[in-house]
Structure formats: structure tokens, C-alpha cells
Enzyme design. Structure first.
Site, PDB file in Angstrom:
ATOM      1  N   LYS A 109       8.125   3.713  27.916  1.00 19.76           N
ATOM      2  CA  LYS A 109       6.755   3.501  27.426  1.00 19.76           C
ATOM      3  C   LYS A 109       5.879   2.867  28.500  1.00 19.76           C
ATOM      4  O   LYS A 109       4.703   3.176  28.592  1.00 19.76           O
ATOM      5  CB  LYS A 109       6.763   2.608  26.176  1.00 19.76           C
ATOM      6  CG  LYS A 109       7.169   3.349  24.924  1.00 19.76           C
ATOM      7  CD  LYS A 109       6.848   2.539  23.692  1.00 19.76           C
ATOM      8  CE  LYS A 109       7.315   3.226  22.429  1.00 19.76           C
ATOM      9  NZ  LYS A 109       7.228   2.364  21.250  1.00 19.76           N
ATOM     10  N   LYS A 124      13.861  13.891  23.037  1.00 16.17           N
ATOM     11  CA  LYS A 124      13.824  13.758  21.570  1.00 16.17           C
ATOM     12  C   LYS A 124      12.480  14.258  21.008  1.00 16.17           C
ATOM     13  O   LYS A 124      11.462  14.209  21.711  1.00 16.17           O
ATOM     14  CB  LYS A 124      14.115  12.324  21.133  1.00 16.17           C
ATOM     15  CG  LYS A 124      12.987  11.365  21.339  1.00 16.17           C
ATOM     16  CD  LYS A 124      13.165  10.065  20.550  1.00 16.17           C
ATOM     17  CE  LYS A 124      11.932   9.218  20.772  1.00 16.17           C
ATOM     18  NZ  LYS A 124      11.830   7.993  20.064  1.00 16.17           N
ATOM     19  N   LYS A 172       6.341  12.276  17.973  1.00 14.17           N
ATOM     20  CA  LYS A 172       4.975  12.568  17.514  1.00 14.17           C
ATOM     21  C   LYS A 172       3.966  12.394  18.639  1.00 14.17           C
ATOM     22  O   LYS A 172       2.855  12.891  18.564  1.00 14.17           O
ATOM     23  CB  LYS A 172       4.608  11.708  16.304  1.00 14.17           C
ATOM     24  CG  LYS A 172       4.863  10.224  16.466  1.00 14.17           C
ATOM     25  CD  LYS A 172       4.845   9.511  15.110  1.00 14.17           C
ATOM     26  CE  LYS A 172       5.599   8.190  15.204  1.00 14.17           C
ATOM     27  NZ  LYS A 172       6.067   7.669  13.948  1.00 14.17           N
TER      28      LYS A 172
HETATM   29  P1  TYM Z   1       9.659   4.982  14.904  1.00 17.22           P
HETATM   30  O1  TYM Z   1       8.446   4.734  14.112  1.00 17.22           O
HETATM   31  O2  TYM Z   1       9.532   5.480  16.304  1.00 17.22           O
HETATM   32  O3  TYM Z   1      10.607   5.995  14.165  1.00 17.22           O
HETATM   33  C1  TYM Z   1      10.999   5.780  12.821  1.00 17.22           C
HETATM   34  C2  TYM Z   1      12.426   6.220  12.604  1.00 17.22           C
HETATM   35  O4  TYM Z   1      12.598   7.587  12.973  1.00 17.22           O
HETATM   36  C3  TYM Z   1      13.686   7.709  13.892  1.00 17.22           C
HETATM   37  N1  TYM Z   1      13.385   8.820  14.810  1.00 17.22           N
HETATM   38  C4  TYM Z   1      14.216   9.832  15.054  1.00 17.22           C
HETATM   39  N2  TYM Z   1      15.432  10.117  14.576  1.00 17.22           N
HETATM   40  C5  TYM Z   1      16.024  11.244  15.021  1.00 17.22           C
HETATM   41  N3  TYM Z   1      15.440  12.101  15.905  1.00 17.22           N
HETATM   42  C6  TYM Z   1      14.215  11.847  16.409  1.00 17.22           C
HETATM   43  N4  TYM Z   1      13.648  12.710  17.246  1.00 17.22           N
HETATM   44  C7  TYM Z   1      13.548  10.671  15.982  1.00 17.22           C
HETATM   45  N5  TYM Z   1      12.338  10.124  16.270  1.00 17.22           N
HETATM   46  C8  TYM Z   1      12.261   8.979  15.553  1.00 17.22           C
HETATM   47  C9  TYM Z   1      13.740   6.369  14.604  1.00 17.22           C
HETATM   48  O5  TYM Z   1      15.018   6.139  15.166  1.00 17.22           O
HETATM   49  C10 TYM Z   1      13.425   5.422  13.477  1.00 17.22           C
HETATM   50  O6  TYM Z   1      14.573   5.151  12.706  1.00 17.22           O
HETATM   51  N6  TYM Z   1      11.136   0.463  16.380  1.00 17.22           N
HETATM   52  C11 TYM Z   1      11.170   1.369  15.263  1.00 17.22           C
HETATM   53  C12 TYM Z   1      10.509   0.829  14.022  1.00 17.22           C
HETATM   54  C13 TYM Z   1      11.048  -0.486  13.557  1.00 17.22           C
HETATM   55  C14 TYM Z   1      12.281  -0.712  12.917  1.00 17.22           C
HETATM   56  C15 TYM Z   1      12.327  -2.116  12.663  1.00 17.22           C
HETATM   57  C16 TYM Z   1      13.343   0.119  12.561  1.00 17.22           C
HETATM   58  C17 TYM Z   1      10.412  -1.690  13.670  1.00 17.22           C
HETATM   59  N7  TYM Z   1      11.183  -2.659  13.128  1.00 17.22           N
HETATM   60  C18 TYM Z   1      13.441  -2.695  12.066  1.00 17.22           C
HETATM   61  C19 TYM Z   1      14.436  -0.496  11.951  1.00 17.22           C
HETATM   62  C20 TYM Z   1      14.486  -1.867  11.695  1.00 17.22           C
HETATM   63  C21 TYM Z   1      10.432   2.637  15.686  1.00 17.22           C
HETATM   64  O7  TYM Z   1       9.692   2.667  16.593  1.00 17.22           O
HETATM   65  O8  TYM Z   1      10.609   3.678  14.870  1.00 17.22           O
END
Ligand code: TYM
Length: 335
Positions: free
Chosen positions: A116, A198, A201
Site C-alpha cells: 500500500k 488477488k 476492489k
Molecule cells: P478488506 O476490507 O480488505 O476485506 C474484507 C475481507 O475480505 C477478504 N478478501 C478476500 N478473500 C479472498 N480473496 C480475495 N481476493 C479477497 N479480498 C479480500 C479479506 O481477507 C477480509 O477477510 N483489515 C481487514 C479488515 C479488518 C478486519 C479486522 C478483519 C479490520 N479489522 C479485524 C478481521 C478482524 C481488511 O482490510 O479487509
């Protein structure tokens, strides 16, 4: 089982764009399965979202849209606690305490930060660097046993575990040490255009991802354009990463095994495979898309959910934070 005996789940999604099929298959789909056995806390993590620039009005809209998508995907608001992260102040407060126990070197090693920070050199803010600490605070506040996420979050979860153990070593019995929960074939749904990356969005190529809230024709077109290879045989192999990704998605949306799918297309070309696979994806998303559109018309209902959610989340989070403050030597405020 009463809530007290159930193990606890915490997970979150950033309201920083539309949800992709990757978010759904990597995280949300597991939540819908786990919600019956666990006491679950699911959050729209808007405090994480502002580590990259956001338009305030868009951020508000996307937070509500994300809530509607959670419910449309099958997260039952009567069964789970669903809330907006910034509504529960304990997240910011525990974040600060944990920041004082996290080493710079640990954060420097985070691969997501490295990626990032390359993309946002113009806005290399400290929040982006300490992002995983806030995530640890989210998880540890609820005495979480299990965190269902995609595998891009593995390193962050490791940090949450390390911080829990470090804190417990100094102040025994404070935090539950959480475990990650990753789906088998869809822990990493890949880009439809560059299958070594991966699905995300924030990809500049819209054909790389499928959005939960796009129309069915768009989804079909994107799948038809998905990058495959010149082998021409439907195999499940690391040498055919584009196809492997499509098979994983196909398997996840139909609940058919990978072997079954490969057998179904023996002697058939990619055209037949992609056509039927696209149909299966569209059919599985149809009820989600319909429910999402309906929910967006019902703002009061959505407001009720996040209001109740914050009230409930605050109780559990407050209990943990009071214990932490007491242990580290902060005098409780007298009212
Ligand atoms: P975020 O918002 O990027 O994504 C949300 C969830 O989707 C999963 N994900 C994927 N899984 C499989 N293949 C993909 N291409 C893919 N893209 C996204 C992510 O692994 C996630 O589970 N840091 C986290 C948000 C967060 C969080 C937390 C999660 C903040 N605090 C505490 C768990 C516990 C994030 O950026 O997710």
C-alpha cells in the site's frame, strides 16, 4: 447454547468501495456458516478505511451499503452484533495502548503496508503503518476466539496473536489468543485478468473483479473475458492459474467438489466451461442482489441494526478496556 457458552467471532470489512466476489467467498460466506455456532461481532471498519483518502459523503454511503450487503449475503442481524467501528470508542483507545507495545520492526515487515505504501507515496500517513495494531485492537477487545478472513489477513492476525501473548505475559489472563479461520479453496480469490494477483476492489481494471452489486450481464461478460491459457483442457493445475481460480469460484458457488467440476468438463472446451460457470455465479448472486436492492430502500431498518449493534458491542468492548486500563495503571474516572 446460550451466548455465554458460545465461542466468539470477530471480523470486519472496510467500507472503502464495493464488495467483491473475493470478499464474499473469502470472508462473508464463512460468516454465514459460522453465525449459528458462534457469538459473532461483525464490523464495518470505517476507521481502517480512512488510512487512504476518502470522500466523506461517499464513505458514509458506502458504510450503509456495506451493511446492506452483509445482510443480503445472509448475515442475520437478529443473531449477530453488526456495528460501525467508529461508534465504539474502545477501538481507538485500545489501539493506542497496543501501539505502545508494538515494535516498529514488526510493522515494517507487514507485506500489505509495503504494497500500500508503494501505491500511496503521496499520502504515506502513520495510520497506514499502524493499521494492523488497530486491527489487533478490534479483535482483542471482544475476547475473540476465531477470526474468519481471507488469507491476505494472515500476517495481521499473527500480529494480533503476538500482541495478545505479549500483553498476557506482562498482565496474565487479559486477552484470549485468537485463531484465524480461512476457507479451503477461496481464501485467496484471484484477479480475473492477472491470476497471480488477488481480486481487489481497488484494481484499476474493472474486468479484474466481480462486484456483488453489479448487474448479471456485466458479471457474465467479465467471466467470458477472464484470462485463461492456451492448454485448452479443463485441468485443476498451478500451471493454469486463471482456470484454477475459475474452478475454485465455481466450486464455492455450487458446493460441487473441484474433482466433480473437472470431470464435468472432460473433453469440453473453455467456452462451455465459462458459459456454465458464469451462469452458476450469476444464479448464486441473484438472491443477494435482489435483497441488497430491497434493503437500500429501508434505511430506518438499517439504522436500527447498527444502533443496536453499537450498544451491544460497547458492553463487551468496555469490559475488556476497563480491565486493560486497570492493569496498566490508569486510574478509573470518578463520576
Ligand atoms: P478488506 O476490507 O480488505 O476485506 C474484507 C475481507 O475480505 C477478504 N478478501 C478476500 N478473500 C479472498 N480473496 C480475495 N481476493 C479477497 N479480498 C479480500 C479479506 O481477507 C477480509 O477477510 N483489515 C481487514 C479488515 C479488518 C478486519 C479486522 C478483519 C479490520 N479489522 C479485524 C478481521 C478482524 C481488511 O482490510 O479487509
Amino acid at each position: 447454547m446460550s451466548d455465554q457458552e458460545k465461542k466468539v467471532i470477530f471480523s470486519g470489512v472496510q467500507p472503502s468501495g464495493k464488495m467483491t466476489l473475493g470478499n464474499y467467498l473469502g470472508a462473508l460466506k464463512s460468516w454465514t456458516k459460522l453465525q449459528h455456532e458462534f457469538e459473532c461481532y461483525f464490523s464495518m471498519v470505517n476507521m481502517h478505511a480512512i488510512t487512504v483518502p476518502q470522500d466523506p459523503e461517499v464513505l458514509k454511503r458506502q458504510t450503509i451499503e456495506l451493511l446492506a450487503q452483509f445482510i443480503a449475503c445472509g448475515i442475520d442481524p437478529d443473531l449477530n452484533t453488526i456495528f460501525i467501528q467508529s461508534h465504539v470508542r474502545e477501538h481507538a483507545e485500545l489501539n493506542w495502548v497496543l501501539c505502545t507495545m508494538t515494535y516498529m520492526g514488526e510493522l515494517n515487515r507487514m507485506t500489505q503496508y509495503k504494497d500500500k505504501s508503494k501505491k500511496s507515496e503521496a499520502n504515506l500517513n502513520a495510520g497506514l503503518f499502524t493499521y494492523p495494531v488497530l486491527m489487533a485492537a478490534d479483535i482483542l477487545l471482544y475476547q475473540t476466539d476465531v477470526v474468519p478472513v481471507g488469507d491476505d489477513q494472515k500476517q495481521h492476525l499473527e500480529l494480533a496473536r503476538d500482541l495478545a501473548i505479549r500483553f498476557n505475559n506482562k498482565y496474565p489472563g487479559t486477552f484470549v489468543v485468537p485463531e484465524g479461520y480461512y476457507p479451503k479453496e477461496t481464501a485467496r480469490v484471484m484477479s480475473l485478468q492477472e491470476p497471480e494477483k488477488k481480486m481487489s476492489k481497488s484494481d484499476s481494471n474493472e474486468n479484474a473483479f466481480i462486484l456483488l452489486a453489479e448487474d448479471s450481464d456485466t458479471t457474465v461478460k467479465k467471466i467470458k473475458k477472464a484470462v485463461t491459457d492456451s492448454v485448452g483442457v479443463v485441468n485443476y493445475s498451478d500451471d493454469q492459474p486463471g482456470l484454477k481460480n475459475l474452478i475454485n469460484i465455481y466450486s464455492a458457488v455450487t458446493e460441487k467438489s473441484v474433482e466433480e467440476i473437472v470431470a464435468m468438463y472432460a473433453g469440453k472446451g473453455y467456452g462451455a466451461f465459462k458459459g456454465e460457470m458464469a451462469e452458476a455465479v450469476v444464479e448464486s448472486l441473484r438472491p443477494i442482489r435482489e435483497k441488497y436492492a430491497y434493503l437500500l430502500e429501508n434505511r430506518d431498518y438499517l439504522e436500527g441494526i447498527y444502533t443496536r449493534g453499537a450498544e451491544k458491542a460497547e458492553i463487551r468492548a468496555g469490559k475488556t478496556l476497563r480491565d486493560v486500563y486497570e492493569k496498566i495503571g490508569f486510574i478509573p474516572r470518578k463520576f
